[in-house]
Write a protein that holds these residues in place. Structure first.
Motif, mmCIF file in Angstrom:
data_model
loop_
_atom_site.group_PDB
_atom_site.id
_atom_site.type_symbol
_atom_site.label_atom_id
_atom_site.label_comp_id
_atom_site.label_asym_id
_atom_site.label_seq_id
_atom_site.Cartn_x
_atom_site.Cartn_y
_atom_site.Cartn_z
ATOM 1 N N ILE A 100 27.233 41.646 34.211
ATOM 2 C CA ILE A 100 27.302 41.039 35.546
ATOM 3 C C ILE A 100 28.701 40.524 35.871
ATOM 4 O O ILE A 100 29.162 40.611 37.009
ATOM 5 C CB ILE A 100 26.257 39.916 35.728
ATOM 6 N N LEU A 101 29.445 40.042 34.857
ATOM 7 C CA LEU A 101 30.804 39.585 35.144
ATOM 8 C C LEU A 101 31.713 40.746 35.507
ATOM 9 O O LEU A 101 32.649 40.591 36.290
ATOM 10 C CB LEU A 101 31.362 38.803 33.948
ATOM 11 N N GLY A 102 31.450 41.914 34.942
ATOM 12 C CA GLY A 102 32.184 43.110 35.336
ATOM 13 C C GLY A 102 31.935 43.457 36.794
ATOM 14 O O GLY A 102 32.854 43.841 37.528
ATOM 15 N N PHE A 103 30.667 43.290 37.225
ATOM 16 C CA PHE A 103 30.333 43.493 38.642
ATOM 17 C C PHE A 103 31.144 42.535 39.514
ATOM 18 O O PHE A 103 31.736 42.939 40.515
ATOM 19 C CB PHE A 103 28.843 43.229 38.886
ATOM 20 N N LEU A 104 31.150 41.250 39.118
ATOM 21 C CA LEU A 104 31.860 40.257 39.917
ATOM 22 C C LEU A 104 33.353 40.571 39.956
ATOM 23 O O LEU A 104 33.989 40.514 41.004
ATOM 24 C CB LEU A 104 31.644 38.857 39.330
#
Lengths: 206, 206, 206
Positions: free
Chosen positions: A28-32
């Motif tokens: 999810i941090l990669g998405f952000l």
């Protein structure tokens, strides 16, 4: 109006960044991260070159909204049948929004017309380029179908109409529609520009 | 003189960008995009870091000239027997022009010598790096032959001569000739710097 | 304190840049170039976006120290049994230093919390991204293990503690330890974040 356009461009590009993150199975941090970079990248480069305060440091709302959109994508993306189709179409909207926003900002600062068009095109393509470089996808600049041309046509329409005395609102709508229409037609019908005596690199030593 | 050097560096890099676009069979807008990005990229990064107005937003002439050069290349490029040879040699001139322009601008702003040399080298290589990243060619920084070294030698010569009291015009000519001479010799004779106990990455886990 | 953190982050990233140059068998100027770019890259982008003077143009000490470190690496690097392990661990320290420095700088300029966290994460990852792009290695953003998350956790800890009235020194130490601890654990134990319904790109047309 500039603020609204920036907001739209940011959010749409953020979603394409998040979809690219999904294709690469990031967490999810990669998405952000990729969402934020693709979302605010083009406008950031535009503001740096124009020596203006970077828009999301002045008012962080576009940043927050695009982080939320990217986070939501973490859960929504698996639903999409074809993420690449979604990226391609959303990217077309983001390009048209960003080209219009970039050109309007230059007109407001009274730069010459050619600078307004070039910066419009740069703002429109920078977010996608950052996204593709970091996601290690083939860059949009290398695409054979009409992309840069659509951004340039939209920015030029806006500058010319504005110079002809048309109100900035109407000129913006015309510029936006030109960019989106050309790009959309290119996606739908596979339009390309003719290339004069095309010849690929025979090898690394050509 | 700075303006003239910027102009030369921009146009020469714009042509190399357009030739790279030709190798990738882009359409004319791709030529303009890659030409403009390669042309003004190095000087733009230099001006941003030095907190100066970006040179082509102040006076768009270099931008216009490089767009014209890139457009002309769309039709002229197929004539070249070897586009890669043309890119390599033009890039050597662009590097020498940009290294000189970057270093002079720093000297004019009275930065320390080391900052002038580093920014000279960054300005000289940034245009080519942007071009190669976007054209997905192997980056010039990874080349084995002398490239960064030539830019560094030219910038250092300029800074040292200037510090020794030589007029900025003569120092510039010497710096330019050092950079171009070294790079030219490296291309012509395959010069490389010795590497201390070279050992490639055995694999991804080394 | 900001100055010290910038110094540490610059030098550690400069060493990782030089080790990457070693893996690619570059000459000594390649070491200097990649070391300087990886070292000052993150802080430069942070300062540009915040509209502050770029830290190494104000005081060139970090630049000089990282050039020296990169030059030393030219001779020391062949000693390392595994350069990739060294890069991974040093990069963890650089990330934690840069995330802390970036976030502190934003707090000092009284930006909103979300901007401080995002810029902290960008400063922490930009040096590594530039290094990997230029060295043509897989980008750190694409790594499956916790990286961006660790930087974000550290920056968020710092911002929250500061908002809760904790002194900036203690908040910084906590933020630094959070970032380094999470990243270190991720390297040592292979920690990853769960991914919601992961599905890779089936092919280029998905």
């Amino acid at each position: 109006m500039l603020y609204t356009l920036d907001m739209f461009a940011t959010v749409v590009f953020a979603i394409t960044g998040a979809l690219t993150a999904s294709r690469k199975e990031m967490d999810i941090l990669g998405f952000l991260w990729l969402g934020a970079a693709a979302g605010v990248g083009g406008g950031t480069i535009r503001d740096l070159i124009l020596d203006q305060p970077v828009f999301w440091t002045v008012s962080p709302t576009p940043l927050i909204v695009s982080l939320c959109a990217a986070a939501a994508m973490h859960f929504i993306a698996p639903i999409f049948q074809s993420r690449l189709t979604a990226i391609t179409w959303l990217d077309a909207f983001g390009m048209a929004f960003a080209a219009t926003a970039g050109t309007i900002k230059c007109i407001g600062l009274e730069t010459t017309g050619i600078v307004a068009v070039v910066l419009g095109v740069f703002s429109a393509s920078a977010g996608g380029i950052i996204r593709d470089l970091l996601g290690q996808e083939p860059s949009i600049v290398l695409r054979k179908d009409i992309y840069v041309s659509a951004a340039a046509a939209g920015a030029t329409t806006l500058v010319l109409l504005n110079a002809a005395g048309v109100s900035i609102e109407i000129a913006s709508v015309c510029g936006f529609c030109t960019a989106l229409g050309l790009r959309g037609a290119a996606i739908a019908f596979g339009w390309t520009l003719p290339v004069y005596k095309s010849r690929p690199a025979r090898n690394m030593n050509e």
